[in-house]
Enzyme design. Structure first.
Site, PDB file in Angstrom:
ATOM      1  N   PRO A 160      61.732  30.116  44.085  1.00  0.00           N
ATOM      2  CA  PRO A 160      62.085  31.536  43.931  1.00  0.00           C
ATOM      3  C   PRO A 160      61.311  32.214  42.810  1.00  0.00           C
ATOM      4  CG  PRO A 160      63.903  30.121  43.209  1.00  0.00           C
ATOM      5  CD  PRO A 160      62.914  29.246  43.898  1.00  0.00           C
ATOM      6  N   TYR A 161      61.070  31.488  41.730  1.00  0.00           N
ATOM      7  CA  TYR A 161      60.286  32.034  40.627  1.00  0.00           C
ATOM      8  C   TYR A 161      58.865  32.349  41.099  1.00  0.00           C
ATOM      9  CZ  TYR A 161      58.274  32.426  35.926  1.00  0.00           C
ATOM     10  OH  TYR A 161      57.631  32.876  34.793  1.00  0.00           O
ATOM     11  N   ALA A 162      58.245  31.400  41.800  1.00  0.00           N
ATOM     12  CA  ALA A 162      56.883  31.600  42.292  1.00  0.00           C
ATOM     13  C   ALA A 162      56.807  32.784  43.254  1.00  0.00           C
ATOM     14  CB  ALA A 162      56.385  30.324  42.975  1.00  0.00           C
ATOM     15  N   SER A 164      58.766  35.350  43.402  1.00  0.00           N
ATOM     16  CA  SER A 164      58.974  36.599  42.669  1.00  0.00           C
ATOM     17  C   SER A 164      57.715  37.006  41.913  1.00  0.00           C
ATOM     18  CB  SER A 164      60.159  36.468  41.702  1.00  0.00           C
ATOM     19  OG  SER A 164      59.862  35.603  40.616  1.00  0.00           O
ATOM     20  N   LYS A 165      57.039  36.041  41.302  1.00  0.00           N
ATOM     21  CA  LYS A 165      55.852  36.363  40.510  1.00  0.00           C
ATOM     22  C   LYS A 165      54.655  36.714  41.387  1.00  0.00           C
ATOM     23  CE  LYS A 165      57.598  36.073  36.404  1.00  0.00           C
ATOM     24  NZ  LYS A 165      57.677  37.267  35.526  1.00  0.00           N
TER      25      LYS A 165
END
Length: 258
Positions: A160-162, A164-165
């Site tokens: 999810p972090y990847a 989003s970024k």
């Protein structure tokens, strides 16, 4: 002040740093104040906002004590409104607020996916939109978003972090093109691995730290102070013809192949 110093000066600029009371954002807020900007460092934590405001005042900056949360549109609108009421405009916006969840994606609860996307991507959109509207009225501004190494390559168990970024990257490019006609520049930094409150637990895993350092040609993690110059550059007149750019500050991480 000579012409080159003037290029990099933020004297008489008004800067808002979201996530500016810890980690990367805190370092940037301090650097902006030292470069001459009126600097407002905001986050969800009122106590940290007050403490940071006191520190900025000691550095010679005017400031405000206003908490804001990138998940709360009303708080961002209030921050923008109060900054303009106090100082007349917002010249610079930096968005460093972030959330991270590390776990196997097959086991990830959907609410955790939604939370990380909402903080990192939707929160960046909210902040860019609200402060961008003010900059359109001014016909001038510089926005600096925060991407990541995971904007470009995958890290283990942080899907999810990847995602989003990666979204922040394309949001930055899209707004740069859309708002250039208003004399608004929209760029981003892509920090390599820096020890911050967001990732310190992951870096405390010896094999993970060793893998990161081994992949970084400079052979170490970064110090948050090493991001300050990049942000001052992007915020200043030295970058007057730079927009839609993601500046990696990564010790060579993205350059490394076999």
């Amino acid at each position: 002040m000579n012409p080159i110093q003037e290029l990099f000066s933020l004297k008489d600029r008004v800067a808002v740093v979201l996530g500016g009371t810890s980690g990367i954002g805190q370092a940037i807020a301090r650097g902006f104040a030292q470069a001459g900007a009126t600097t407002i460092a905001s986050s969800r934590d009122s106590a940290k906002v007050n403490a940071m405001a006191g520190e900025l005042e000691c550095l010679g900056s005017q400031t405000l004590r206003l908490p804001a949360d990138v998940q709360d549109r009303a708080s961002l609108e209030a921050l923008c409104r109060e900054t303009v009421a106090a100082f007349g405009r917002v010249d610079i916006l930096v968005v460093t607020s972030g959330a991270l969840k590390k776990m196997p994606t097959a086991d990830l609860p959907e609410e955790e996916w939604t939370r990380v996307i909402d903080v990192n991507l939707n929160g960046t959109f909210r902040a860019n939109q609200i402060f961008g509207r003010q900059m359109i009225r001014q016909q001038r501004g510089s926005i600096i978003n925060t991407c990541s190494m995971t904007t470009f390559v995958s890290f283990h168990e942080v899907a999810p972090y990847a995602a989003s970024k990666a979204g922040v990257h394309l949001l930055t490019l899209s707004l740069a093109c859309e708002w250039a006609r208003y004399n608004i520049r929209v760029n981003a930094i892509a920090p390599g691995v820096f020890r911050t409150p967001l990732n310190t637990k992951a870096l405390d895993i010896p094999e993970r730290l060793a893998a990161i350092v081994g992949r970084t040609p400079m052979g170490r993690v970064g110090n948050v102070q090493e991001l300050v110059g990049a942000c001052i550059y992007l915020a200043s007149d030295a970058a007057s013809f730079v927009t839609g750019h993601v500046l990696a500050v990564d010790g060579g991480f993205l350059a490394k192949g076999i």
